[in-house]
Design an enzyme around this catalytic site. Structure first.
Site, short mmCIF file in Angstrom:
data_model
loop_
_atom_site.label_atom_id
_atom_site.label_comp_id
_atom_site.label_asym_id
_atom_site.label_seq_id
_atom_site.Cartn_x
_atom_site.Cartn_y
_atom_site.Cartn_z
N ASP A 46 -29.78 53.17 -7.95
CA ASP A 46 -31.00 53.92 -7.61
C ASP A 46 -31.74 53.35 -6.41
O ASP A 46 -32.23 54.08 -5.56
CB ASP A 46 -31.98 53.89 -8.79
CG ASP A 46 -31.59 54.88 -9.85
OD1 ASP A 46 -30.55 55.54 -9.65
OD2 ASP A 46 -32.31 54.99 -10.85
N GLU A 125 -47.24 59.84 -17.57
CA GLU A 125 -46.24 59.85 -18.63
C GLU A 125 -44.99 59.12 -18.17
O GLU A 125 -44.83 58.85 -16.98
CB GLU A 125 -45.92 61.30 -19.03
CG GLU A 125 -45.38 62.14 -17.89
CD GLU A 125 -45.36 63.63 -18.25
OE1 GLU A 125 -44.45 64.02 -18.96
OE2 GLU A 125 -46.26 64.36 -17.79
N LYS A 300 -49.34 63.34 -12.83
CA LYS A 300 -49.47 64.78 -12.58
C LYS A 300 -50.94 65.18 -12.59
O LYS A 300 -51.72 64.62 -13.38
CB LYS A 300 -48.75 65.58 -13.68
CG LYS A 300 -47.26 65.32 -13.77
CD LYS A 300 -46.62 66.02 -14.97
CE LYS A 300 -45.14 65.69 -15.03
NZ LYS A 300 -44.49 66.19 -16.24
N CYS A 418 -12.16 24.18 -26.05
CA CYS A 418 -13.48 23.95 -25.47
C CYS A 418 -13.32 23.38 -24.06
O CYS A 418 -12.67 22.34 -23.89
CB CYS A 418 -14.27 22.99 -26.35
SG CYS A 418 -15.79 22.45 -25.52
N CYS A 421 -14.87 19.49 -23.97
CA CYS A 421 -14.28 18.33 -24.64
C CYS A 421 -12.81 18.56 -24.99
O CYS A 421 -12.14 17.65 -25.47
CB CYS A 421 -15.07 17.96 -25.88
SG CYS A 421 -14.87 19.14 -27.22
N CYS A 434 -17.99 25.25 -30.03
CA CYS A 434 -17.07 24.11 -30.07
C CYS A 434 -17.17 23.49 -31.46
O CYS A 434 -18.28 23.31 -31.98
CB CYS A 434 -17.45 23.10 -29.00
SG CYS A 434 -16.55 21.56 -29.17
S1 IVH Z 1 -41.82 66.49 -14.02
C1 IVH Z 1 -41.81 70.03 -11.20
N1 IVH Z 1 -41.87 64.56 -15.78
O1 IVH Z 1 -37.28 63.12 -12.88
C2 IVH Z 1 -41.87 68.72 -11.88
N2 IVH Z 1 -39.89 64.84 -14.52
O2 IVH Z 1 -36.89 62.60 -10.05
C3 IVH Z 1 -40.63 68.38 -12.52
N3 IVH Z 1 -38.11 63.27 -15.10
O3 IVH Z 1 -36.13 66.31 -12.08
C4 IVH Z 1 -40.49 67.06 -13.05
N4 IVH Z 1 -39.19 62.20 -16.67
O4 IVH Z 1 -35.43 65.27 -14.37
C5 IVH Z 1 -41.15 65.19 -14.84
N5 IVH Z 1 -42.05 62.91 -17.40
C6 IVH Z 1 -41.33 63.54 -16.47
C7 IVH Z 1 -40.01 63.16 -16.18
C8 IVH Z 1 -39.32 63.82 -15.18
C9 IVH Z 1 -38.04 62.30 -16.02
C10 IVH Z 1 -37.01 63.60 -14.17
C11 IVH Z 1 -36.75 65.06 -14.02
C12 IVH Z 1 -36.96 65.34 -12.56
C13 IVH Z 1 -36.68 64.00 -11.97
C14 IVH Z 1 -37.25 63.81 -10.58
#
Ligand code: IVH
Length: 702
Positions: A46, A125, A300, A418, A421, A434
């Protein structure tokens, strides 16, 4: 991977220099995304993906004419061949990312600018590391489940999704609605899934995300691996118009669907950005304790009016963003598998890997748990391996990328005897041991304890140590202080005079300073000079053994990896330390005031305060960048310690002072950007000179 992998820094990403490099990055990202959505072995971790994303975005900012229509900054990362034929009711968008508090503040400020008023409220969240799905219910019955695919259309996984916990076949009321959320595997279910898979002759999944994606997409499987679901959005909820996000999620929880808000992570509501920062930090601290993987927090805007006003780009909504936590899984090359024998005789395989940053720490070795696990995972030297570090725990190797394995890679053969030893191994439990137990390492640990740099016990050489162990008189260093002179005199070629001298030397060693006792204990990742530094910092063994991982990092040269190891070692050594103290061995460093007393004195009495102490007596976090007149880099850091501060290598919001000298680069620029206190290095040198001359200068004098 011979270098330390890059850390994501979206704001400072370097643009690509040629269109070819830019295009190649996009291709690599597309391939990685395709494998990711297919649930295949991860092609790219990632953090590398995020770093490339940042560079692609930076390139497009500088060369808008290069921007490709299929750039990942424009479109939701497509699943290549996995795009299905279920067209989504509205596109399933992705999310923008922020990586630190400053970027979160910038995002929130931009959102307010877009909507032209303060945001009414935010929710926070967990960002679940699984696979996004859209589930359609008609009159309360689950009729169709589709993956995200390319965001426009996804693959039909209705049959597989019927077994997913938290996604009921029937809602509590006959409602027609679409629920969106993440399908994932809990840590416990991941263990179960791998056991099932191995029992069916398959190779274990490398991580829970892979396992979830693979399981959800597999059509004919001889066994069912458990999956879970947490909803994070709802569409077309009857009478849902005008509901806040938090209210809409509560409504679907009421229909029987599990939601992120109902998970142990919860969904705090915030009104200010400061509250957001607190909530995101709190969630970060919970990571690793939730029982499932999260890779960030999703912030959000809660009110529909704010969301409507902000709108979305083709790729992501403007009213939400993901605060990404440092990646807890990276890939690196396995350069060796070492077999270590612990003090109690436990034998473990340890992976030596090319340095890589995981969870904000450079990791060079990781546990392979036990030999059964290693054989089951079939990890081989030369493999590209997944390195995971969740929170403060010791990093682990979770698997290897089999598609990149060299044809001539040789499987690991566990030891027959081991390695220390040469004795028999007890394999009756997962943790091999051991047969000699503690006695196996006794020779080594006693020799280390008696050595010139440690307790300096004359007359206690290898030969005598061997005789003492063979006679059953000692198994650990503390036993030396219980020796009976007459019994020792009976040993081969010893005699009363030598025995008397030896015991007198042992007795005299009780007065050695704590730093030597510590050196003699052979704490992993410390040697003589680090032991001395630890002793000089803490002053007493009690303070040292009571220090947290964070407090250990106040010692120059102790980073998170070393601090974690030292703390774990001290716990393991606690019984021996207690035994030594019980026999009257000195546990104090002469002339040093214990760290806690120093802090308490500095907090209550300003005259006790050093120039780089905060008012509460704690150490100021200081970064030295560029050269300080008359000092080497190392001396510069030591000077910080001497003045009462803690020297750090990187500038962040937490930094309290940045000393800037000739040749300073991006750190100085970042310090200015963050509005940190900056001190020219010549003034720092003058402050140091005043302090060393016995004056009591304060920082404000300079
Ligand atoms: S909201 C339009 N909330 O993360 C908004 N996404 O990197 C849509 N994901 O495509 C996403 N946890 O698959 C939202 N609590 C969460 C999430 C979440 C995981 C994933 C989801 C999204 C991706 C984006």
């Amino acid at each position: 991977m011979s270098e330390i992998a890059p850390v994501v820094d979206a704001a400072h990403a370097a643009p690509f220099e040629s269109t070819d490099d830019y295009r190649e990055a996009i291709e690599r990202m597309r391939a990685a995304a395709a494998a990711y959505y297919a649930g295949e072995d991860i092609v790219m971790d990632d953090a590398t993906y995020d770093a490339l994303f940042a560079r692609v975005a930076a390139t497009e900012a500088v060369h808008p004419d290069w921007a490709a229509a299929d750039s990942p900054t424009e479109v939701v990362a497509a699943g290549g061949g996995v795009v299905g034929d279920v067209v989504h009711s509205t596109p399933m968008l992705s999310l923008g990312n922020v990586f630190d508090e400053d970027e979160l503040r910038v995002w929130a400020a931009r959102l307010e600018k877009v909507i032209g008023r303060p945001v009414a409220g935010f929710t926070v969240e967990p960002k679940i590391d699984g696979m996004a799905i859209a589930a359609r219910y008609v009159d309360g019955t689950l009729v169709q489940v589709a993956t995200r695919g390319d965001g426009q259309a996804g693959e039909d996984v209705t049959a597989q999704a019927r077994a997913v916990a938290g996604l009921p076949g029937e809602l509590r009321r006959p409602v027609t609605v679409e629920v969106r959320g993440e399908v994932f595997m809990t840590d416990d279910d991941f263990t179960k899934a791998n056991e099932l898979r191995v029992a069916h002759g398959g190779a274990p999944f490398a991580n829970p995300r892979n396992a979830a994606a693979g399981t959800l997409r597999a059509q004919d499987r001889a066994y069912v691996a458990p999956l879970s679901f947490l909803a994070y959005a709802v569409h077309d909820l009857p009478e849902g118009e005008g509901l806040t996000h938090s209210a809409a999620m509560a409504a679907i929880a009421d229909l029987g669907v599990t939601t992120t808000a109902g998970s142990p992570a919860g969904m705090p509501q915030c009104t200010t950005v400061d509250e957001l920062v607190t909530a995101v930090t709190a969630l970060g601290a919970l990571r690793g304790k939730l029982g499932f993987d999260i890779d960030g927090a999703v912030v959000k805007a809660d009110a529909p009016a704010d969301r409507d006003a902000a709108g979305s780009s083709s790729r992501a909504p403007r009213w939400a963003t993901a605060f990404k936590f440092p990646a807890d899984t990276r890939t690196s090359t396995l350069t060796a598998i070492e077999v270590q024998v612990g003090r109690t005789g436990v034998i473990t395989p340890v992976a030596v890997i090319a340095p890589v940053q995981v969870g904000g720490v450079v990791v060079t070795s990781a546990t392979l748990h036990n030999f059964d696990d290693l054989v089951r995972r079939d990890v081989r030297v030369g493999d590209t391996v997944f390195v995971r570090r969740a929170g403060e725990v010791i990093p682990e190797i979770t698997g290897a990328k089999l598609d990149e394995r060299a044809a001539d890679a040789v499987a690991f053969t566990p030891p027959e005897f081991c390695p220390r030893c040469g004795g028999e191994i007890d394999r009756s439990q997962k943790r091999w041991r051991c047969m000699q137990g503690r006695a196996c390492g006794a020779g080594e640990s006693l020799a280390y304890f008696a050595a010139r740099d440690s307790m300096d016990i004359e007359g206690l050489g290898d030969k005598v140590i061997r005789l003492l162990i063979a006679a059953g008189m000692v198994t650990d260093p503390a036993d030396l202080f219980t020796l009976d002179v007459e019994a020792v005199a009976q040993l081969d070629r010893m005699g009363a005079t030598s025995a008397g001298k030896l015991l007198a030397n042992i007795e005299a060693s009780k007065a050695q300073p704590m730093s030597r006792v510590l050196t003699g204990l052979g704490v992993r990742m410390t040697g003589r000079s680090m032991s001395r530094r630890l002793a000089r910092h803490f002053g007493t063994m009690d303070e040292l053994t009571g220090a947290t991982v964070e407090q250990l990092q106040n010692v120059e040269g102790v980073g998170p990896e070393r601090a974690t190891t030292i703390a774990a070692e001290l716990v393991e050594l606690a019984p021996i330390i207690a035994k030594l103290a019980g026999h009257g061995v000195n546990m104090v460093e002469p002339g040093i005031v214990p760290a806690s007393e120093r802090a308490a004195a500095a907090a209550t009495d300003p005259s006790e305060r050093l120039p780089l102490h905060n008012e509460d007596g704690s150490q100021m976090i200081v970064v030295v960048t560029g050269s300080v007149p008359g000092l080497t880099r190392n001396e510069g850091n030591e000077a910080v310690e001497r003045l009462g501060g803690k020297s750090s290598g990187s500038v962040s919001k937490k930094t309290q002072l940045v000393v800037v000298g000739d040749g300073a680069g991006s750190k100085a620029a970042k310090a200015e950007e963050l509005g940190l206190r900056i001190m020219p290095s010549d003034r720092f040198a003058a402050l140091l000179a005043a302090h060393d001359a016995g004056e009591s200068p304060t920082l404000d004098d300079f």
